[in-house]
Design a protein around this motif. Structure first.
Motif, PDB file in Angstrom:
ATOM      1  N   SER A 115       0.834  -1.208   0.000  1.00 44.54           N
ATOM      2  CA  SER A 115       0.000   0.000   0.000  1.00 44.54           C
ATOM      3  C   SER A 115       0.866   1.255   0.000  1.00 44.54           C
ATOM      4  N   ALA A 165       2.177   1.883  -3.414  1.00 45.83           N
ATOM      5  CA  ALA A 165       1.127   2.442  -4.265  1.00 45.83           C
ATOM      6  C   ALA A 165       0.928   3.925  -3.972  1.00 45.83           C
ATOM      7  N   GLU A 166       0.945   4.288  -2.689  1.00 52.95           N
ATOM      8  CA  GLU A 166       0.786   5.698  -2.306  1.00 52.95           C
ATOM      9  C   GLU A 166       1.929   6.539  -2.857  1.00 52.95           C
ATOM     10  N   GLN A 167       3.142   5.999  -2.848  1.00 50.65           N
ATOM     11  CA  GLN A 167       4.320   6.732  -3.303  1.00 50.65           C
ATOM     12  C   GLN A 167       4.476   6.715  -4.829  1.00 50.65           C
ATOM     13  N   ARG A 168       3.621   5.958  -5.489  1.00 54.59           N
ATOM     14  CA  ARG A 168       3.646   5.869  -6.949  1.00 54.59           C
ATOM     15  C   ARG A 168       5.038   5.490  -7.450  1.00 54.59           C
ATOM     16  N   ASN A 194      -2.400 -10.670  -1.494  1.00 50.81           N
ATOM     17  CA  ASN A 194      -1.730  -9.367  -1.512  1.00 50.81           C
ATOM     18  C   ASN A 194      -1.335  -8.959  -2.925  1.00 50.81           C
ATOM     19  N   PHE A 244      -2.635  -5.757  -5.130  1.00 50.84           N
ATOM     20  CA  PHE A 244      -1.688  -4.769  -5.633  1.00 50.84           C
ATOM     21  C   PHE A 244      -1.860  -4.534  -7.133  1.00 50.84           C
ATOM     22  N   ARG A 245      -2.334  -5.538  -7.852  1.00 47.19           N
ATOM     23  CA  ARG A 245      -2.468  -5.413  -9.302  1.00 47.19           C
ATOM     24  C   ARG A 245      -3.385  -4.262  -9.714  1.00 47.19           C
ATOM     25  N   ARG A 246      -4.370  -3.956  -8.892  1.00 40.48           N
ATOM     26  CA  ARG A 246      -5.331  -2.923  -9.285  1.00 40.48           C
ATOM     27  C   ARG A 246      -4.685  -1.541  -9.408  1.00 40.48           C
ATOM     28  N   HIS A 247      -3.488  -1.372  -8.851  1.00 37.54           N
ATOM     29  CA  HIS A 247      -2.807  -0.074  -8.946  1.00 37.54           C
ATOM     30  C   HIS A 247      -2.055   0.090 -10.262  1.00 37.54           C
ATOM     31  N   ASN A 248      -1.985  -0.983 -11.052  1.00 38.23           N
ATOM     32  CA  ASN A 248      -1.300  -0.941 -12.352  1.00 38.23           C
ATOM     33  C   ASN A 248       0.161  -0.507 -12.233  1.00 38.23           C
ATOM     34  N   ILE A 249       0.801  -0.935 -11.156  1.00 34.40           N
ATOM     35  CA  ILE A 249       2.236  -0.701 -10.974  1.00 34.40           C
ATOM     36  C   ILE A 249       2.961  -2.003 -11.314  1.00 34.40           C
TER      37      ILE A 249
END
Length: 341
Positions: free
Chosen positions: A112, A115-118, A133, A137-142
């Protein structure tokens, strides 16, 4: 709270526009020498520091990649981090290293945070055996690359070592030395690496004509020296004690060695030991430890290179293709396993 100096403060102090300050910072050659000197003097006087994170968010590209490992107390993962950091630095990026401590909960929190830090992308050694987990995490497209784990059932890149082959190397060595009754100090059963090393150990026993009952498993909750000492105490308490022990990593093996030494059990004359990872401490142990070597630095570097390849703009004729890289382990024989039965 102290006022944070911003670009508007610099512009006001230098008597120029915000755009001129921006040009001095980003395109200094476009600004007249006298104006540039006045702006730089104001920057120095006010102590202005450019917000790199804000610039990256505007550009949509971070210069940081995340690295989340199981245990930074294990020198193996320190070496993985060294390899990743080296490759990232060559590309002008930094690495944010985090430690899940083998906890799925802590792993979720760090993912998380990434994701926040992009972050540009993530190198991940999963602690959560369920895969929830990763799915979250995949939903952030990172983009992310799995490290020390094969990407089973996923399309992501991964860099791992053939742990089945590694387990077979360890036990084949012990069987060739004359051992017929072995123990496996295995660590948490939910970890793929632990299971794969056991699979390889059983395969080596089968090759030699021995059934699975020739391998007695001693699971532990963690992969550290304290867990190894506990396993060593349990090993000493067995009525029909095996003559050799294979440990899922070197920290466990060093803990077993400590327990045996404290009890006056001779290694390797009374009991042989083989570890896994070949960390630096393995060769420096009181009884130098035979171990299955993993190319940890190479693993980290290759994982970072795959992530960089995925996150850089691809050429139209050469789009990024996900890859699963499987490296081969090697056995390093030392005194802890040299006495034949």
């Amino acid at each position: 709270m102290a006022h944070s100096v911003g670009i508007k403060d610099v512009a006001r102090a230098a008597g120029v526009s915000v755009g001129t300050v921006s040009n001095v910072i980003n395109r200094p050659d476009t600004v007249a020498t006298e104006t540039r000197a006045r702006v730089l003097s104001a920057i120095d006087r006010l102590g202005y520091v450019r917000s790199e994170s804000a610039r990256q968010l505007r550009a949509g590209r971070s210069r940081i990649m995340g690295l989340l490992v199981l245990d930074m107390g294990n020198p193996f993962f320190v070496d993985v981090a060294r390899g990743a950091e080296r490759a990232a630095r060559e590309a002008g990026l930094g690495v944010m290293v985090c430690n899940s401590a083998q906890s799925p909960g802590e792993e979720a929190e760090y993912l998380s945070l990434f994701a926040e830090q992009r972050v540009r992308g993530v190198l991940l050694t999963p602690a959560d055996a369920t895969g929830r987990n990763i799915e979250g995490f995949r939903r952030h497209n990172i983009p992310f690359v799995l490290v020390d784990r094969v990407a089973e059932g996923t399309t992501e890149c991964s860099v791992s070592v053939d742990d089945v082959a590694g387990g077979a190397l360890a036990v084949r060595h012990l069987v060739d030395a004359g051992h017929r009754s072995l123990a496996y100090v295995s660590g948490p059963p939910g970890l793929h690496q632990v299971r794969d090393r056991r699979t390889g150990a059983l395969a080596a026993l089968a090759e030699a004509g021995h059934g699975p009952d020739a391998l007695r498993e001693l699971p532990t909750e963690r992969l550290d020296v304290a867990a190894g000492r506990d396993a060593g105490a349990r090993l000493l308490g067995l009525a029909d004690r095996p003559t050799a022990v294979f440990c899922a990593n070197d920290l466990l093996a060093l803990g077993v060695l400590q327990a045996l030494y404290a009890a006056g059990v001779s290694v390797p004359d009374d009991l042989a030991i083989v570890g896994y990872d070949d960390i630096e401490f393995a060769a420096a142990a009181a009884v130098p430890l035979t171990s299955v070597r993993q190319p940890a630095v190479t693993m980290g570097a290759m994982a970072a290179e795959l992530l960089l390849e995925e996150t850089e703009p691809a050429a139209p004729d050469r789009p990024h293709a996900h890859r699963r890289v499987v490296l081969q382990p090697e056995l390093v024989v030392r005194r802890s396993s040299l006495a034949a039965r």
